[in-house]
Write a protein that holds these residues in place. Structure first.
Motif, PDB file in Angstrom:
ATOM      1  N   GLY A   1       0.753  -1.178   0.366  1.00  0.00           N
ATOM      2  CA  GLY A   1       0.092   0.000  -0.202  1.00  0.00           C
ATOM      3  C   GLY A   1       1.152   1.322   0.108  1.00  0.00           C
ATOM      4  O   GLY A   1       0.387   2.130  -0.262  1.00  0.00           O
ATOM      5  N   ASN A   2       2.138   0.924  -0.208  1.00  0.00           N
ATOM      6  CA  ASN A   2       2.586   2.785  -0.179  1.00  0.00           C
ATOM      7  C   ASN A   2       3.174   3.565  -1.561  1.00  0.00           C
ATOM      8  O   ASN A   2       2.240   2.339  -2.519  1.00  0.00           O
ATOM      9  CB  ASN A   2       4.418   1.896   0.334  1.00  0.00           C
ATOM     10  N   PRO A   3       2.274   4.623  -1.028  1.00  0.00           N
ATOM     11  CA  PRO A   3       2.394   5.204  -2.169  1.00  0.00           C
ATOM     12  C   PRO A   3       3.104   5.405  -3.307  1.00  0.00           C
ATOM     13  O   PRO A   3       4.622   5.336  -3.075  1.00  0.00           O
ATOM     14  CB  PRO A   3       2.068   6.707  -1.973  1.00  0.00           C
ATOM     15  N   GLY A   4       2.801   5.692  -4.526  1.00  0.00           N
ATOM     16  CA  GLY A   4       4.063   5.048  -5.653  1.00  0.00           C
ATOM     17  C   GLY A   4       4.265   3.519  -6.013  1.00  0.00           C
ATOM     18  O   GLY A   4       5.696   3.623  -6.294  1.00  0.00           O
ATOM     19  N   ASN A   5       4.187   2.536  -4.897  1.00  0.00           N
ATOM     20  CA  ASN A   5       4.802   1.574  -4.777  1.00  0.00           C
ATOM     21  C   ASN A   5       4.660   0.693  -6.200  1.00  0.00           C
ATOM     22  O   ASN A   5       3.795   0.945  -7.752  1.00  0.00           O
ATOM     23  CB  ASN A   5       4.134   0.116  -4.438  1.00  0.00           C
ATOM     24  N   GLY A   6       5.814  -0.281  -7.274  1.00  0.00           N
ATOM     25  CA  GLY A   6       5.586  -0.811  -8.441  1.00  0.00           C
ATOM     26  C   GLY A   6       4.699  -1.679  -8.403  1.00  0.00           C
ATOM     27  O   GLY A   6       4.003  -2.242  -7.582  1.00  0.00           O
ATOM     28  N   ILE A   7       3.967  -1.597  -9.480  1.00  0.00           N
ATOM     29  CA  ILE A   7       2.269  -2.162  -9.318  1.00  0.00           C
ATOM     30  C   ILE A   7       2.596  -3.197 -10.549  1.00  0.00           C
ATOM     31  O   ILE A   7       2.990  -4.007 -11.156  1.00  0.00           O
ATOM     32  CB  ILE A   7       1.270  -1.991 -10.214  1.00  0.00           C
ATOM     33  N   THR A   8       1.708  -4.335 -10.365  1.00  0.00           N
ATOM     34  CA  THR A   8       2.158  -5.849 -11.380  1.00  0.00           C
ATOM     35  C   THR A   8       0.906  -6.275 -12.109  1.00  0.00           C
ATOM     36  O   THR A   8       0.197  -5.967 -11.329  1.00  0.00           O
ATOM     37  CB  THR A   8       1.922  -7.271 -10.078  1.00  0.00           C
TER      38      THR A   8
ATOM     39  N   SER B   1       0.245  19.857 -13.745  1.00  0.00           N
ATOM     40  CA  SER B   1      -0.961  18.281 -12.800  1.00  0.00           C
ATOM     41  C   SER B   1       0.287  18.981 -12.023  1.00  0.00           C
ATOM     42  O   SER B   1       1.264  19.063 -11.601  1.00  0.00           O
ATOM     43  CB  SER B   1      -0.710  17.259 -13.261  1.00  0.00           C
ATOM     44  N   ARG B   2      -0.410  18.554 -10.143  1.00  0.00           N
ATOM     45  CA  ARG B   2       0.795  18.041  -8.783  1.00  0.00           C
ATOM     46  C   ARG B   2      -0.645  17.160  -8.648  1.00  0.00           C
ATOM     47  O   ARG B   2      -1.650  17.641  -8.255  1.00  0.00           O
ATOM     48  CB  ARG B   2       0.718  19.377  -8.077  1.00  0.00           C
ATOM     49  N   PHE B   3       0.396  15.938  -8.739  1.00  0.00           N
ATOM     50  CA  PHE B   3      -0.534  14.984  -7.417  1.00  0.00           C
ATOM     51  C   PHE B   3       0.598  14.422  -6.248  1.00  0.00           C
ATOM     52  O   PHE B   3       2.130  14.969  -5.953  1.00  0.00           O
ATOM     53  CB  PHE B   3      -0.343  13.291  -8.007  1.00  0.00           C
ATOM     54  N   GLY B   4       0.209  14.476  -4.914  1.00  0.00           N
ATOM     55  CA  GLY B   4       0.489  14.484  -3.928  1.00  0.00           C
ATOM     56  C   GLY B   4       0.483  13.283  -2.692  1.00  0.00           C
ATOM     57  O   GLY B   4      -1.415  13.632  -2.746  1.00  0.00           O
ATOM     58  N   GLN B   5       0.709  12.874  -2.507  1.00  0.00           N
ATOM     59  CA  GLN B   5       0.212  12.006  -1.191  1.00  0.00           C
ATOM     60  C   GLN B   5       1.426  11.194  -0.095  1.00  0.00           C
ATOM     61  O   GLN B   5       2.059  11.033  -0.817  1.00  0.00           O
ATOM     62  CB  GLN B   5      -0.189  10.334  -2.332  1.00  0.00           C
ATOM     63  N   ASP B   6       0.892  12.033   1.435  1.00  0.00           N
ATOM     64  CA  ASP B   6       1.102  11.230   2.478  1.00  0.00           C
ATOM     65  C   ASP B   6       1.277   9.945   2.229  1.00  0.00           C
ATOM     66  O   ASP B   6      -0.099   9.219   2.191  1.00  0.00           O
ATOM     67  CB  ASP B   6       0.832  11.798   3.817  1.00  0.00           C
ATOM     68  N   GLY B   7       2.079   9.150   2.489  1.00  0.00           N
ATOM     69  CA  GLY B   7       1.377   7.782   3.428  1.00  0.00           C
ATOM     70  C   GLY B   7       1.383   6.883   4.838  1.00  0.00           C
ATOM     71  O   GLY B   7       1.499   8.621   5.072  1.00  0.00           O
ATOM     72  N   ILE B   8       0.740   6.481   4.842  1.00  0.00           N
ATOM     73  CA  ILE B   8      -0.063   6.184   6.001  1.00  0.00           C
ATOM     74  C   ILE B   8       0.579   5.447   7.015  1.00  0.00           C
ATOM     75  O   ILE B   8       0.817   5.072   7.994  1.00  0.00           O
ATOM     76  CB  ILE B   8      -1.203   5.250   5.966  1.00  0.00           C
ATOM     77  N   VAL B   9       1.717   5.383   6.572  1.00  0.00           N
ATOM     78  CA  VAL B   9       3.221   5.111   7.804  1.00  0.00           C
ATOM     79  C   VAL B   9       3.698   6.417   7.759  1.00  0.00           C
ATOM     80  O   VAL B   9       4.352   6.569   6.278  1.00  0.00           O
ATOM     81  CB  VAL B   9       3.937   4.060   7.052  1.00  0.00           C
ATOM     82  N   MET B  10       4.003   6.232   8.549  1.00  0.00           N
ATOM     83  CA  MET B  10       4.942   7.156   9.153  1.00  0.00           C
ATOM     84  C   MET B  10       6.636   7.405   8.268  1.00  0.00           C
ATOM     85  O   MET B  10       6.559   6.694   8.371  1.00  0.00           O
ATOM     86  CB  MET B  10       5.745   7.566  10.669  1.00  0.00           C
ATOM     87  N   GLY B  11       6.600   8.416   7.771  1.00  0.00           N
ATOM     88  CA  GLY B  11       8.198   8.802   7.208  1.00  0.00           C
ATOM     89  C   GLY B  11       7.901   8.517   5.462  1.00  0.00           C
ATOM     90  O   GLY B  11       9.015   8.767   4.793  1.00  0.00           O
ATOM     91  N   SER B  12       6.920   7.689   5.053  1.00  0.00           N
ATOM     92  CA  SER B  12       6.698   7.848   3.240  1.00  0.00           C
ATOM     93  C   SER B  12       5.633   8.571   2.490  1.00  0.00           C
ATOM     94  O   SER B  12       4.856   9.346   3.769  1.00  0.00           O
ATOM     95  CB  SER B  12       6.345   6.234   3.693  1.00  0.00           C
ATOM     96  N   GLY B  13       5.929   8.665   1.198  1.00  0.00           N
ATOM     97  CA  GLY B  13       5.190   9.767   0.670  1.00  0.00           C
ATOM     98  C   GLY B  13       5.999   9.560  -0.781  1.00  0.00           C
ATOM     99  O   GLY B  13       6.448   8.962  -0.822  1.00  0.00           O
ATOM    100  N   TYR B  14       4.977  10.189  -1.475  1.00  0.00           N
ATOM    101  CA  TYR B  14       5.197  10.516  -3.025  1.00  0.00           C
ATOM    102  C   TYR B  14       4.368  11.858  -3.615  1.00  0.00           C
ATOM    103  O   TYR B  14       3.346  12.326  -3.198  1.00  0.00           O
ATOM    104  CB  TYR B  14       4.533   9.188  -3.111  1.00  0.00           C
ATOM    105  N   ASN B  15       4.628  12.319  -4.085  1.00  0.00           N
ATOM    106  CA  ASN B  15       4.554  14.081  -5.020  1.00  0.00           C
ATOM    107  C   ASN B  15       4.854  13.382  -6.752  1.00  0.00           C
ATOM    108  O   ASN B  15       5.820  12.787  -6.827  1.00  0.00           O
ATOM    109  CB  ASN B  15       3.860  14.453  -4.721  1.00  0.00           C
ATOM    110  N   ARG B  16       4.406  14.303  -7.435  1.00  0.00           N
ATOM    111  CA  ARG B  16       4.312  14.655  -8.419  1.00  0.00           C
ATOM    112  C   ARG B  16       4.217  15.777  -9.262  1.00  0.00           C
ATOM    113  O   ARG B  16       2.804  16.127  -9.191  1.00  0.00           O
ATOM    114  CB  ARG B  16       3.898  12.978  -9.477  1.00  0.00           C
TER     115      ARG B  16
END
Lengths: 425, 988
Positions: B143-150, B321-336
């Motif tokens: 579930g981490n933001p920006g994770n590689g998908i299969t 565009s700007r996309f921003g996502q903080d992770g629900i686990v402390m310390g993780s996040g992704y933005n674009r």
């Protein structure tokens, strides 16, 4: 450019084997490559050394690796990936040496002396590889040609122990013939060839041969260093006791101390010394103070002190030669001379000398001294197997006595129909 | 218009009910496809002749219309209003090197409209595809933001080569490898994540070999064609789309509290004759909820602004565009942040030019997780609840000295860092030259340039980690990947009569891939304030290298139709690849497909009840070259330094006979539309056999080598796919009640048919995934748990002969389940009424097993000191207890700690993935500002998960998106978020 040009994109960090060794620089690099194989984490870099104690009464498992746990319990299975890794790395080293040997006839760009020295080093390393394999597996394949195809690779079979030893001794003879007299300690030298011959003859129970070989090393001027701990300095500084040791560095690290050290000191505490080993030392033994320490409630192996693994590893050092000489003399019932040799090592460690008594008592004392002197250096289990101590040790644990020899990796047997298994697996 | 120009027809297509423009409608003039309408529903058909011509307009969901138009010397203007119809057969399909009307396509192609992947609060378009297209299986992995998908199109066909589909965006194949050099357990990074869903107009998935074979050697895993939005002839038009949401962990694992933990561990010790480990009342005085300590509520937001417009000769679309996502686990996040400029220019009446360019910057904040025991989330699950986060009365983190068995999870999240940035330029320039009205020549030059900078800092302040002894570990890596594609192809209408049409496409392509990396790992830092390798006491690992891989191709396709009823398409591609030895470089990939539009057959009058009915059949061969090495053919030497002395040694055993992996696939399908087009059905059956698998097969290690790349073994995939769209209620007038249902379901059976010497092999954490003949790839192979002995409380295992044992041996292992689902799919219901719209999307997967390896430590009866999950509360406690949870046992005497099928769980689930409620704001409110079509929407994502799975989420694989055989493992996977977001879109 043509389609062929576009579709030819060679690697930047590898070269075709056929063009790899072509001049003095690349030949020297290929020789260095033989030693790199020995420094692998599967070999002198970690597993080979640690398993030599873990299977024995010296250390026990205190971490999480199940392949380690199985070695500690003497319940190895044929699919144990650590023993398979040790096997694989020993033969990787042998193949590397065979590659160097195969190139030397064409290496006219080298001076004769240098070419001979390289050949001598390669023969020595091939002998060392086969001996390390036979110590742990008994009858093993003898490989004397470089591998060039998968078909060749599949044609492998085990030779009987006598054949293995014949090849080892022949390689040592060739090594002695070619290696020259230059004194080196971090690559193979004449002293290393002779010391290994002493060790090999001891394992063959050729006591007179072992004695002669050990004495030939004596004559070369090696001495015991006064302070035991100087042998294991973090930077691996040279001592007069070094015969052949492997260099490690910031970029080529071993994991011995990382595996022995507790978490509080940044290690993973995968293996720990047994109470049995600890109590085998006299309280005044300087080797106890260096080899085994306590952090909080954790008793840990402290012979190797750099968690980042930069200290050098002794492949063979003069103290072992002294003890080989002692054992050979004792086996030949020359007890007084044997005890003289034994006491050299004891005195250095700060413990009282022993006197000659019965032959068996002297032999036992020497085997115990090997245990104390060479603890954590991977020699205990082969010693126990060689001397028959392993049989009673395994029986007392309720383990199968066939565990004395490691299993031939199932993975190799699956792809090499000619490779047989040791009994009990 | 210039006097010398041939007249143009300006077509505008609108929805007859709503008067809204209809984009993507296909326009045919005189039977020849002339293009599709833009976002404003417009298309200018150039180069026509004066006189009367037939103009046909077709678009999915609408009844096609045909008009006779009189074209004067100055052209003609035409507005066509289409009535809606739930039909899938009149759509336009992107087929690779061209588009076709769905009616003309006889292969299997799935489509997803851009609107279906927008406004989903996930970073990547691949994640948003989940459940949307039949035959396309998407696994989120974590579930981490920006994770590689299969993504798997029609199952996994390869064991060692890539199983990910080929992504092609506006004709340019994408760099899609996991470029990350710094591992974070199973969390991968793929360049696909960087694609901005806001820019996407449509996605077409080429599923069967006949559709994909035009992409030859990279098509074995299907091809995903992405088309971005383009400008239209209109005045400047601005559209915006924005949402903001809050994410929370969708689930919490029921872990023991301190009191329960202490009691349980004491029971485990006393059961095995040991002294109790803790003193109840003292040792459980502190109760720490480690999950709550690292999980948090985190925002996600997206904003997009697009400007588009243009005149006759020049159209533009510019979007940011700007996309921003903080992770629900402390310390993780992704933005674009991303921008796109798409330009279309009509240079002369015969020459059109197009350019597409997207610039993207991503920022990652990663935390180690998945397949690790030193990650914030992993350790939050493992840390004991009776140990406080901070040493009592201080702000110093607790450590093993305070009783923790693993590093403090909050300390890990606080001190360790792993930021990364990517920069990407992706674009193409194209020219299309209409040599005659029957011959068009197209040229394209495309580039994908991707640069990834990543860093990781393991702080010495986190007690009980390697970084303590090493005084800090800093890693830094840069990866620069470029892909240049140069292509030219020609389309010729060889036959264009009323009865017969024959179109030929012939082209060639050259692709150049270059990759360069640098990497440093340094140890030993003056303080925690120095975190780059430049400040390291020593560099312990380093790398720097370049690789190049090229591909030269020629391709052709011929499509023939007779009376629009009988369709034949054949294609042939030849690829030459630098990955193989001189004599094995070239591969040939042919395909043929047949179609029969039965409903147009006047002889079969009974078929008339079907608005449309088409039968399809196809056969083709595709290839795969994506093995992990570029040099499998070469026996080589590489670096083997001896502690500072330059050294070389044998490195790889080459195989000069190495060649393409090839997949032969046949497909039969039917496209149906009936009940006046209110029901449409697309169904397919396929069977594909992949042979000459590119595998790294074992050689005896006595050779000095471990493996050699070889073509051995085969894998079969066969399955059925069904897509049904029904218009349950059709609005009779504008603003009436409208209800549409989309349903898709897919079944795929995966089976390994052959292996090297037919020897099974293991992979995955704990070596529980097997690859074995007759079994699906990655089948779980372990001891078979057979319940708890009610007398002793010991775990029992079923031996192969059916008898029970409490001490299983290796020979007792059995196949205990497959990580592949039997069925998966999605169900969407869309309602509109007056100004309101409601959209509910359910996604499901049934029959896959998940190996919940976290239980090896948390449901082990107390063998390890990790905290336990509440499942252990059901343990056996006294003779007569009937339960499936073994007796607590500190020394493992109850057998609970055996890795067995006890940890293999049913991973079936149904997920209420999205519910969106929207309302169009009355123009009385917003119209005065010039805003039109303003819509306010609220979306809930991952609202409800129905599953029996004991972990966070059964849609998981801790081995990441690169894993081919180590599937369905959950080892401390990052939890999935539930998101509630609110958004606004509109135009002005």
């Amino acid at each position: 450019c043509s389609a062929d040009d576009i579709l030819t994109t060679p690697p930047t960090t590898a070269v075709a084997a056929t063009t790899a060794i072509t001049d003095p620089v690349s030949a020297a690099a290929a020789v260095a490559g033989m030693y790199d194989a020995l420094g692998s984490g599967r070999y002198y870099g970690t597993d080979f050394v640690i398993f030599g104690d873990l299977s024995s009464d010296n250390t026990s498992h205190s971490g999480t690796f199940s392949t380690y746990r199985n070695a500690d319990q003497n319940a190895l299975l044929a699919d144990n990936t650590t023993t398979a890794g040790i096997w694989r790395q020993i033969y990787t080293g042998i193949n590397t040496a065979n590659n160097v040997l195969a190139r030397m006839p064409d290496a006219t760009y080298l001076t004769t002396a240098l070419r001979d020295q390289y050949k001598g080093e390669a023969y020595f390393l091939r002998a060392l590889g086969h001996h390390n394999a036979t110590k742990l597996w008994g009858a093993v394949p003898v490989v004397t040609q470089p591998t060039t195809s998968a078909e060749e690779a599949g044609q492998v079979a085990r030779a009987d122990t006598a054949t293995v030893y014949r090849q080892i001794l022949a390689d040592l003879d060739s090594a002695e013939k070619y290696i020259g007299s230059g004194k080196r300690t971090t690559t193979a030298s004449l002293g290393a060839v002779r010391a290994l011959r002493a060790r090999v003859k001891l394992y063959r129970a050729d006591w007179a041969g072992a004695l002669a070989a050990a004495q030939s090393v004596d004559a070369m001027g090696y001495t015991l260093v006064p302070t035991y701990s100087d042998l294991f300095s973090l930077t691996g500084s040279a001592t007069a006791e070094d015969i052949f040791r492997l260099r490690f560095s910031d970029t080529d690290q071993n994991s011995e101390s990382y595996y022995y050290f507790p978490k509080t000191l940044g290690g993973r505490y995968e293996v720990a010394p047994t109470t049995d080993l600890r109590s085998a030392y006299a309280a005044t033994d300087t080797r106890l103070a260096w080899n085994i320490q306590t952090s909080g409630t954790r008793v840990y192996g402290a012979k190797f002190r750099s968690v980042s693994g930069t200290e050098h590893m002794h492949v063979i050092r003069y103290a072992e030669v002294v003890l080989i000489e002692a054992e050979a003399l004792a086996r030949l019932n020359r007890l007084a001379e044997a005890v003289v040799q034994l006491n050299k090592v004891r005195t250095r460690a700060g413990v009282a000398p022993v006197a000659a008594t019965t032959q068996q008592a002297v032999i036992d004392a020497i085997i115990l001294e090997r245990r104390l002197e060479l603890a954590f250096e991977g020699d205990r289990w082969p010693d126990m197997v060689r001397t028959g101590l392993a049989t009673s040790f395994l029986a007392a644990k309720g383990a199968k006595t066939t565990q004395a020899l490691y299993p031939v990796p199932q993975r190799d047997r699956d792809v090499a129909p000619g490779l047989t298994q040791n009994a009990g697996y | 218009a210039h006097a010398q120009d041939a007249p143009s027809i300006r077509v505008t297509v609108v929805d007859s009910a709503t008067r809204q423009p209809v984009p993507n409608a296909q326009i045919l003039v005189g039977g020849a496809a002339r293009g599709t309408t833009d976002a404003a529903g417009r298309l200018v058909v150039r180069n026509t002749r004066p006189g009367t011509v037939t103009v046909r307009v077709q678009r999915i969901g609408f009844r096609p219309q045909t008009r006779q138009v009189t074209v004067s010397g100055s052209g003609a203007e035409l507005e066509i209003a289409l009535a809606t119809q739930a039909a899938v057969l009149s759509d336009v399909v992107v087929v690779g090197y061209g588009t076709r009307s769905r009616a003309e396509v006889s292969s299997s192609v799935a489509q997803v409209g851009g609107e279906q992947v927008r406004n989903t609060p996930v970073a990547g378009v691949d994640a948003a595809l989940q459940g949307k297209a039949p035959g396309v299986q998407v696994t989120q992995n974590a579930g981490n933001p920006g994770n590689g998908i299969t993504v798997r199109v029609r199952g996994a066909s390869s064991i060692s080569a890539s199983n990910q589909p080929l992504y092609v965006i506006d004709g340019v194949p994408l760099i899609q490898e996991n470029a990350s050099q710094i591992g974070f357990g199973g969390q991968g990074m793929t360049a696909v994540t960087g694609l901005n869903p806001d820019e996407i107009d449509r996605i077409d998935v080429l599923k069967d070999a006949a559709a994909a074979a035009i992409y030859g050697s990279r098509a074995s895993n299907g091809v995903i064609l992405i088309t971005t939005k383009r400008g239209a002839i209109s005045g400047p038009r601005f559209t915006f789309n924005a949402y903001y949401g809050q994410q929370k962990s969708a689930r919490r694992l029921p872990m023991l509290n301190a009191q329960q933990y202490v009691a349980f561990m004491n029971e485990a010790a006393t059961n095995d004759g040991e002294d109790p480990l803790f003193t109840p009342g003292t040792d459980d005085a502190i109760d720490t909820d480690w999950q709550s300590a690292v999980l948090r509520t985190a925002p996600v937001s997206n904003f997009n602004l697009t400007a588009s417009g243009g005149g006759d000769r020049f159209q533009y679309l510019i979007s940011g565009s700007r996309f921003g996502q903080d992770g629900i686990v402390m310390g993780s996040g992704y933005n674009r942040g991303s921008g796109r400029v798409n330009l279309d220019a009509t240079a002369t009446s015969k020459l059109t030019l197009r350019s597409s360019l997207a610039l993207t910057r991503e920022h990652f904040d990663r935390t180690e997780n998945d397949n690790t025991i030193v990650g914030p989330q992993a350790n939050a699950q493992a840390n004991q609840p009776n140990v406080p986060i901070y040493k009592e009365g201080t702000t110093t983190f607790s450590s093993s000295a305070d009783g923790l068995a693993y590093a403090n999870s909050v300390a890990l999240a606080t001190y360790n860092k792993a930021p990364g940035n990517s920069l990407r330029a992706l674009g193409s320039v194209e020219a299309a030259f209409e040599a005659t009205d029957r011959l068009r020549i197209n040229g394209r030059f495309g580039a994908d340039v991707y640069d990834l900078n990543e860093r990781r800092w393991d702080s010495p302040r986190v007690a009980d980690t390697y970084a303590v002894g090493a005084t800090g570990v800093a890693q830094q890596g840069t990866t620069t990947s470029t892909k240049f594609v140069s292509e030219a192809y020609a389309d010729a209408d060889l036959l264009r009569s009323e009865a017969q049409k024959l179109t030929l496409t012939v082209g060639s392509s050259a692709e150049f891939n270059h990759n360069e990396i640098l990497f440093l790992r340094g140890e030993g830092f003056g303080s925690d304030q120095f975190q780059y390798p430049g400040s390291a006491g020593k560099i312990v690992t380093y790398d720097g290298r370049a690789t190049q891989a090229n591909l030269l191709s020629a391709f052709s396709r011929a499509s023939y139709s007779l009376n629009g009823r009988y369709l034949v398409t054949a294609s042939l591609r030849t690829d030459g690849s630098s990955r193989f030895g001189k004599d094995r470089r070239y591969g040939v990939f042919p395909a043929v497909s047949l179609g029969w539009n039965v409903s147009d057959e006047s002889l079969l009058s009974g078929m008339r009840r079907f608005a449309t009915m088409k039968l399809r059949g196809s056969y083709g061969v595709t290839g795969n070259q994506a093995i992990p090495t570029l040099y499998g053919y070469l026996t080589s030497y590489a670096r083997a330094n001896y502690a500072g002395t330059a050294g070389i040694a044998p490195d790889a055993l080459g195989n000069e006979d190495l060649r393409w992996e090839s997949t032969r696939e046949s497909d039969v399908g039917i496209d149906l539309g009936f009940l006046d087009g209110r029901v449409t059905v697309i169904a397919d059956y396929y069977s594909k056999l992949t042979t000459d698998l590119l595998v790294s097969r074992p050689v005896p290690t006595t050779s000095g080598f471990t493996t050699i790349f070889d073509n051995v073994g085969s894998v079969k995939n066969a399955g059925v796919e069904l897509q049904v769209t029904t218009q349950n209620f059709r609005a009779r007038e504008k603003g009436g009640f409208d209800w549409t249902t989309d349903f898709n379901v897919s079944h795929n059976a995966n089976k390994v048919v052959g292996l090297y010497q037919n020897q099974p092999f293991a992979s995955g954490i704990g070596a529980v995934n097997y690859v074995a003949v007759g079994q699906p790839i990655g089948v779980f192979f372990t001891y078979k748990f057979a319940g708890v002995d009610p007398q002793t409380g010991d775990a029992q295992f079923r031996k192969a002969d059916g008898t029970l044992t409490t001490s299983p041996v290796a020979a007792d292992r059995q196949y205990v389940g497959s990580p592949h689902p039997q069925y998966y799919g999605g169900l969407r219901n869309s309602f509109t009424w007056k100004a309101f719209d409601l959209n509910a999307f359910v996604q499901f997967s049934q029959g896959a097993k998940v190996f919940n390896l976290f239980r090896e430590y948390s449901d082990d009866a107390g063998y390890n000191t990790d905290n336990k999950i509440a499942n252990v509360l059901k343990r056996w406690q006294k003779p007569g207890d009937v339960t499936d949870v073994p007796r607590a046992s500190y020394n493992g005497t109850s057998g609970a700690d055996f890795v067995s099928s006890r940890y293999v769980e049913d991973g079936s689930y149904v997920r209420l993935q999205d519910v969106t409620f929207g309302v169009r704001l009355p123009s009385a409110i917003v119209g005065r500002g010039g805003v039109s079509n303003a819509r306010l929407f609220v979306t809930g994502s991952n609202l409800k998960l129905w599953t029996d799975y004991l972990g966070y989420d059964p849609d998981v694989n801790s081995n990441g998106s690169n894993a081919n055989t180590a599937l369905g493992q959950d080892f401390y996977a990052y939890p999935r978020a539930r998101t509630i977001s609110i958004g606004l879109s509109g135009a002005f």
